[in-house]
Design a protein around this motif. Sequence first.
Motif, mmCIF file in Angstrom:
data_model
loop_
_atom_site.group_PDB
_atom_site.id
_atom_site.type_symbol
_atom_site.label_atom_id
_atom_site.label_comp_id
_atom_site.label_asym_id
_atom_site.label_seq_id
_atom_site.Cartn_x
_atom_site.Cartn_y
_atom_site.Cartn_z
ATOM 1 N N MET A 49 0.830 -1.200 0.000
ATOM 2 C CA MET A 49 0.000 0.000 0.000
ATOM 3 C C MET A 49 0.869 1.256 0.000
ATOM 4 O O MET A 49 0.535 2.256 -0.661
ATOM 5 C CB MET A 49 -0.929 0.008 1.212
ATOM 6 C CG MET A 49 -1.969 -1.098 1.223
ATOM 7 S SD MET A 49 -3.124 -1.043 -0.167
ATOM 8 C CE MET A 49 -3.913 0.540 0.094
ATOM 9 N N GLU A 85 -7.752 -0.842 -4.152
ATOM 10 C CA GLU A 85 -6.928 -1.321 -3.042
ATOM 11 C C GLU A 85 -7.276 -0.628 -1.719
ATOM 12 O O GLU A 85 -7.211 -1.239 -0.661
ATOM 13 C CB GLU A 85 -5.441 -1.096 -3.343
ATOM 14 C CG GLU A 85 -4.919 -1.861 -4.552
ATOM 15 C CD GLU A 85 -4.772 -3.344 -4.301
ATOM 16 O OE1 GLU A 85 -4.794 -3.764 -3.131
ATOM 17 O OE2 GLU A 85 -4.640 -4.100 -5.277
ATOM 18 N N GLU A 86 -7.636 0.637 -1.818
ATOM 19 C CA GLU A 86 -7.825 1.442 -0.608
ATOM 20 C C GLU A 86 -9.274 1.445 -0.123
ATOM 21 O O GLU A 86 -9.530 1.739 1.052
ATOM 22 C CB GLU A 86 -7.375 2.888 -0.890
ATOM 23 C CG GLU A 86 -7.051 3.682 0.351
ATOM 24 C CD GLU A 86 -6.384 5.008 0.015
ATOM 25 O OE1 GLU A 86 -5.490 5.414 0.774
ATOM 26 O OE2 GLU A 86 -6.756 5.635 -0.986
ATOM 27 N N SER A 87 -10.206 1.087 -1.000
ATOM 28 C CA SER A 87 -11.622 1.154 -0.610
ATOM 29 C C SER A 87 -12.431 0.060 -1.291
ATOM 30 O O SER A 87 -13.445 0.329 -1.937
ATOM 31 C CB SER A 87 -12.195 2.533 -0.945
ATOM 32 O OG SER A 87 -11.909 2.892 -2.292
ATOM 33 N N SER A 97 -9.990 -1.072 3.129
ATOM 34 C CA SER A 97 -8.769 -1.288 2.347
ATOM 35 C C SER A 97 -8.367 -2.749 2.464
ATOM 36 O O SER A 97 -8.791 -3.458 3.390
ATOM 37 C CB SER A 97 -7.641 -0.403 2.872
ATOM 38 O OG SER A 97 -7.225 -0.846 4.159
ATOM 39 N N HIS A 98 -7.534 -3.213 1.555
ATOM 40 C CA HIS A 98 -7.070 -4.591 1.624
ATOM 41 C C HIS A 98 -6.203 -4.811 2.862
ATOM 42 O O HIS A 98 -6.197 -5.914 3.429
ATOM 43 C CB HIS A 98 -6.301 -4.955 0.356
ATOM 44 C CG HIS A 98 -7.202 -5.154 -0.824
ATOM 45 N ND1 HIS A 98 -6.742 -5.539 -2.063
ATOM 46 C CD2 HIS A 98 -8.550 -5.024 -0.952
ATOM 47 C CE1 HIS A 98 -7.768 -5.644 -2.896
ATOM 48 N NE2 HIS A 98 -8.867 -5.331 -2.248
#
Length: 259
Positions: A49, A85-87, A97-98
């Motif tokens: 991330m 990835e974030e939401s 997120s992941h």
Amino acid sequence: MNPYIENIQQEIEPLRQEIINHKVYGVINNTDSLKIFMQYHVFAVWDFMSLLKTLQNNLTCTSVPWFPVGSADTRFLINEIVVGEESDVDQDGIRTSHFELYLNAMKQAKADTTIIETLIKELKQHNNLEMAFEQANVPSAAREFVRFTFQIIQTGKAHLQAATFTFGREDLIPNMFHSIINDIDKMFPDSISIFKYYLERHIEVDGGHHSHLALEMTSNLCCTDEQYWKEATESTIASLKSRIALWDGVYDEIISSSK
């Protein structure tokens, strides 16, 4: 297919196979060994991330006043990956997120989240990675893995960051591991159902749609610059070797804990 992309894929295939066939997967056969794996793997999820957000910072305007930065095509590619990835959504359809999904999976499995949470707390307070490593007592294999990622981040070179993100972090969990997780989930359905969902989501989102976007992004950044592609290949090879070293560390701890 872009010939430069094909060349990187050919160069890294032996290392990819070494990761996919790593001995660590053969010793994960119960919840205790899986917890150890998760306690290391979470660092790869977190610094992934950090690498992603670095790319967004470099390839788009994230400050005020706003100005257009770079190619609109590249902006679109990185922003779409960030959104996913974030939401993304968890198993109940709730936005997350992941990384947060992974933490929830660890907590359900009763894996120790203290180290990664302490690292993040220390970084928020002092923004000093080495100090945070010490305060959180991060295992050496995880430290080296994160150090490598942040070395790539600190180069400030978007093409290296994109190559590491694209080739060094996607599609590296083998089908064998998914079979192992399915078997453990059948025995302990209330312990790893979130982790199972995370892996399924990883295949669907990261290994599918996002990998295609990332390939296009890397192609856009390197274009036909021979030096950029050479550096991208070297960075990718180093990132895969870093992942192998991380898996070696996980394997050693699982074996040690089973004695």
